[in-house]
Motif scaffolding. Structure first.
Motif, PDB file in Angstrom:
ATOM      1  N   PHE A  60      -5.780   7.144  20.693  1.00  0.00           N
ATOM      2  CA  PHE A  60      -5.523   8.562  20.452  1.00  0.00           C
ATOM      3  C   PHE A  60      -4.469   9.143  21.393  1.00  0.00           C
ATOM      4  CE2 PHE A  60     -10.009   7.617  19.376  1.00  0.00           C
ATOM      5  CZ  PHE A  60      -9.864   7.652  17.997  1.00  0.00           C
ATOM      6  N   ASP A  61      -3.920   8.298  22.290  1.00  0.00           N
ATOM      7  CA  ASP A  61      -2.785   8.738  23.096  1.00  0.00           C
ATOM      8  C   ASP A  61      -1.527   8.720  22.231  1.00  0.00           C
ATOM      9  OD1 ASP A  61      -4.557   8.838  25.154  1.00  0.00           O
ATOM     10  OD2 ASP A  61      -3.619   7.274  26.366  1.00  0.00           O
ATOM     11  N   MET A  62      -0.569   9.578  22.590  1.00  0.00           N
ATOM     12  CA  MET A  62       0.697   9.591  21.848  1.00  0.00           C
ATOM     13  C   MET A  62       1.547   8.390  22.243  1.00  0.00           C
ATOM     14  SD  MET A  62       0.512  12.065  19.764  1.00  0.00           S
ATOM     15  CE  MET A  62       2.218  12.179  19.225  1.00  0.00           C
ATOM     16  N   PRO A  63       2.193   7.721  21.250  1.00  0.00           N
ATOM     17  CA  PRO A  63       2.024   7.926  19.801  1.00  0.00           C
ATOM     18  C   PRO A  63       0.707   7.312  19.328  1.00  0.00           C
ATOM     19  CG  PRO A  63       3.489   6.064  20.186  1.00  0.00           C
ATOM     20  CD  PRO A  63       3.157   6.634  21.546  1.00  0.00           C
ATOM     21  N   PRO A  64       0.008   7.956  18.410  1.00  0.00           N
ATOM     22  CA  PRO A  64      -1.327   7.497  18.020  1.00  0.00           C
ATOM     23  C   PRO A  64      -1.287   6.244  17.150  1.00  0.00           C
ATOM     24  CG  PRO A  64      -0.669   9.326  16.652  1.00  0.00           C
ATOM     25  CD  PRO A  64       0.400   9.175  17.684  1.00  0.00           C
ATOM     26  N   TYR A  65      -2.459   5.626  17.046  1.00  0.00           N
ATOM     27  CA  TYR A  65      -2.666   4.509  16.123  1.00  0.00           C
ATOM     28  C   TYR A  65      -2.809   5.054  14.705  1.00  0.00           C
ATOM     29  CZ  TYR A  65      -5.490   1.172  13.471  1.00  0.00           C
ATOM     30  OH  TYR A  65      -5.988   0.353  12.481  1.00  0.00           O
ATOM     31  N   TYR A  66      -2.124   4.421  13.724  1.00  0.00           N
ATOM     32  CA  TYR A  66      -2.258   4.853  12.329  1.00  0.00           C
ATOM     33  C   TYR A  66      -1.733   3.754  11.403  1.00  0.00           C
ATOM     34  CZ  TYR A  66       2.791   5.750  12.381  1.00  0.00           C
ATOM     35  OH  TYR A  66       4.146   5.605  12.475  1.00  0.00           O
ATOM     36  N   GLY A  67      -1.913   3.961  10.104  1.00  0.00           N
ATOM     37  CA  GLY A  67      -1.388   3.023   9.124  1.00  0.00           C
ATOM     38  C   GLY A  67      -1.144   3.686   7.782  1.00  0.00           C
ATOM     39  N   LEU A  68      -0.247   3.097   7.011  1.00  0.00           N
ATOM     40  CA  LEU A  68       0.083   3.545   5.658  1.00  0.00           C
ATOM     41  C   LEU A  68      -0.025   2.346   4.724  1.00  0.00           C
ATOM     42  CD1 LEU A  68       3.275   5.640   6.467  1.00  0.00           C
ATOM     43  CD2 LEU A  68       1.110   6.581   5.652  1.00  0.00           C
ATOM     44  N   ARG A  69      -0.624   2.566   3.550  1.00  0.00           N
ATOM     45  CA  ARG A  69      -0.818   1.475   2.584  1.00  0.00           C
ATOM     46  C   ARG A  69      -0.548   1.977   1.174  1.00  0.00           C
ATOM     47  NH1 ARG A  69      -6.540   0.061   3.104  1.00  0.00           N
ATOM     48  NH2 ARG A  69      -5.868  -0.850   5.090  1.00  0.00           N
ATOM     49  N   ALA A  70       0.343   1.295   0.464  1.00  0.00           N
ATOM     50  CA  ALA A  70       0.602   1.590  -0.951  1.00  0.00           C
ATOM     51  C   ALA A  70       0.060   0.430  -1.776  1.00  0.00           C
ATOM     52  CB  ALA A  70       2.098   1.758  -1.192  1.00  0.00           C
ATOM     53  N   THR A  71      -0.850   0.717  -2.709  1.00  0.00           N
ATOM     54  CA  THR A  71      -1.550  -0.337  -3.452  1.00  0.00           C
ATOM     55  C   THR A  71      -1.324  -0.196  -4.948  1.00  0.00           C
ATOM     56  OG1 THR A  71      -3.285  -0.339  -1.757  1.00  0.00           O
ATOM     57  CG2 THR A  71      -3.778  -1.467  -3.835  1.00  0.00           C
ATOM     58  N   TRP A  72      -1.046  -1.312  -5.582  1.00  0.00           N
ATOM     59  CA  TRP A  72      -0.952  -1.414  -7.038  1.00  0.00           C
ATOM     60  C   TRP A  72      -2.179  -2.167  -7.528  1.00  0.00           C
ATOM     61  CZ3 TRP A  72       2.271  -5.755  -9.666  1.00  0.00           C
ATOM     62  CH2 TRP A  72       2.065  -5.723 -11.049  1.00  0.00           C
ATOM     63  N   TRP A  73      -3.105  -1.448  -8.173  1.00  0.00           N
ATOM     64  CA  TRP A  73      -4.293  -2.080  -8.744  1.00  0.00           C
ATOM     65  C   TRP A  73      -3.968  -2.531 -10.160  1.00  0.00           C
ATOM     66  CZ3 TRP A  73      -8.075  -3.471  -5.678  1.00  0.00           C
ATOM     67  CH2 TRP A  73      -8.269  -2.777  -4.480  1.00  0.00           C
ATOM     68  N   ARG A  74      -3.896  -3.843 -10.345  1.00  0.00           N
ATOM     69  CA  ARG A  74      -3.546  -4.389 -11.655  1.00  0.00           C
ATOM     70  C   ARG A  74      -4.671  -4.193 -12.666  1.00  0.00           C
ATOM     71  NH1 ARG A  74      -1.014 -10.136 -11.898  1.00  0.00           N
ATOM     72  NH2 ARG A  74      -0.622  -9.271 -13.972  1.00  0.00           N
ATOM     73  N   ASN A  75      -5.901  -4.179 -12.173  1.00  0.00           N
ATOM     74  CA  ASN A  75      -7.066  -3.949 -13.036  1.00  0.00           C
ATOM     75  C   ASN A  75      -8.171  -3.375 -12.155  1.00  0.00           C
ATOM     76  OD1 ASN A  75      -8.353  -6.228 -11.740  1.00  0.00           O
ATOM     77  ND2 ASN A  75      -7.163  -7.562 -13.102  1.00  0.00           N
ATOM     78  N   ASP A  76      -9.399  -3.382 -12.648  1.00  0.00           N
ATOM     79  CA  ASP A  76     -10.497  -2.787 -11.898  1.00  0.00           C
ATOM     80  C   ASP A  76     -10.810  -3.531 -10.606  1.00  0.00           C
ATOM     81  OD1 ASP A  76     -10.841  -0.748 -13.653  1.00  0.00           O
ATOM     82  OD2 ASP A  76     -12.591  -1.595 -14.675  1.00  0.00           O
ATOM     83  N   ASN A  77     -10.381  -4.792 -10.486  1.00  0.00           N
ATOM     84  CA  ASN A  77     -10.776  -5.606  -9.342  1.00  0.00           C
ATOM     85  C   ASN A  77      -9.643  -6.064  -8.423  1.00  0.00           C
ATOM     86  OD1 ASN A  77     -12.802  -6.820 -11.856  1.00  0.00           O
ATOM     87  ND2 ASN A  77     -13.723  -5.900 -10.039  1.00  0.00           N
ATOM     88  N   ILE A  78      -8.480  -6.407  -8.993  1.00  0.00           N
ATOM     89  CA  ILE A  78      -7.416  -7.050  -8.223  1.00  0.00           C
ATOM     90  C   ILE A  78      -6.295  -6.067  -7.920  1.00  0.00           C
ATOM     91  CG2 ILE A  78      -5.737  -8.922  -8.154  1.00  0.00           C
ATOM     92  CD1 ILE A  78      -8.589  -9.882  -8.111  1.00  0.00           C
TER      93      ILE A  78
END
Length: 218
Positions: A60-78
């Motif tokens: 939580f010190d600057m710069p903080p820990y974080y992440g970004l995720r872009a997901t393509w769900w091909r179907n209900d599971n994968i």
């Protein structure tokens, strides 16, 4: 560079995804730690060739820990995802002393860029969706180190080697567009660093994190 990579990947995925596929974008932060690791130096004045350092995450010190995720769900599971993880590590006082460094840290990020495969257990009758994932990619850390003997400051981004990650978590749907999630995330990254003034430093870093985040679906 990281921002450009994320923008390019999102654009490529969007062009490739059929209209019926589900896309999600997730943002997360949390509490991240890292166990100690062996450090090897070569040609770094005043530093022993091998020593062990403990790492502090200071999420939580600057710069903080974080992440970004872009997901393509091909179907209900994968699903397949592109992710940037801004983990960070500071060598503890013992590690810096034994290695003869005034500074030894990757604190504007280990910056792990990965492509991931995800599996989820989706059930339209419930709001909770468990998921797991594996990923592989590269480490582009912001290196910040200063050997005590020379005072030469290495400060900047370097491409240091391959990286991997593994995750497991649960998502909770708030509505058709928004969801919250909690997850465990582990990473492994290799770092072969060029040191200002000559020499190299090598270490492999493992991180463990408990994340909370929000997802937008479209």
């Amino acid at each position: 560079m990281i921002r450009k990579s994320l923008t390019l990947a999102a654009a490529v995925i969007c062009l490739a995804v059929p209209a019926s596929a589900e896309m999600t974008v997730s943002l997360y932060s949390g509490y991240q730690t890292a166990p100690h690791s062996k450090v090897t130096t070569s040609g770094v004045t005043g530093s022993p060739s091998n020593f062990t350092t403990g790492w502090e995450g200071k999420s939580f010190d600057m710069p903080p820990y974080y992440g970004l995720r872009a997901t393509w769900w091909r179907n209900d599971n994968i699903g397949f995802a592109f992710e940037v993880n801004h983990a960070k590590v500071y060598a503890d006082s013992v590690g810096k002393t034994t290695g003869n460094f005034d500074r030894l840290e990757f604190t504007d990020g280990l910056n792990l860029i990965t492509l991931n495969a995800l599996y989820r257990w989706k059930n339209d009758a419930r709001r909770f969706t468990p998921y797991v994932g594996l990923g592989a990619g590269i480490a582009v850390p912001h290196v910040d180190l200063t050997p005590t003997a020379t005072g030469a400051h290495t400060f900047g981004y370097q491409l240091t080697g391959p990286a991997a990650q593994w995750i497991g978590g649960v998502s909770y749907d708030l509505n058709d567009r928004w969801a919250l999630f909690g997850e465990y995330k582990g990473t492994y990254s290799t770092h072969n660093v060029d040191v200002e003034g000559g020499g190299t430093l090598k270490t492999n870093v493992v991180t463990n994190a408990l994340n909370l985040g929000v997802t937008y679906k479209f």
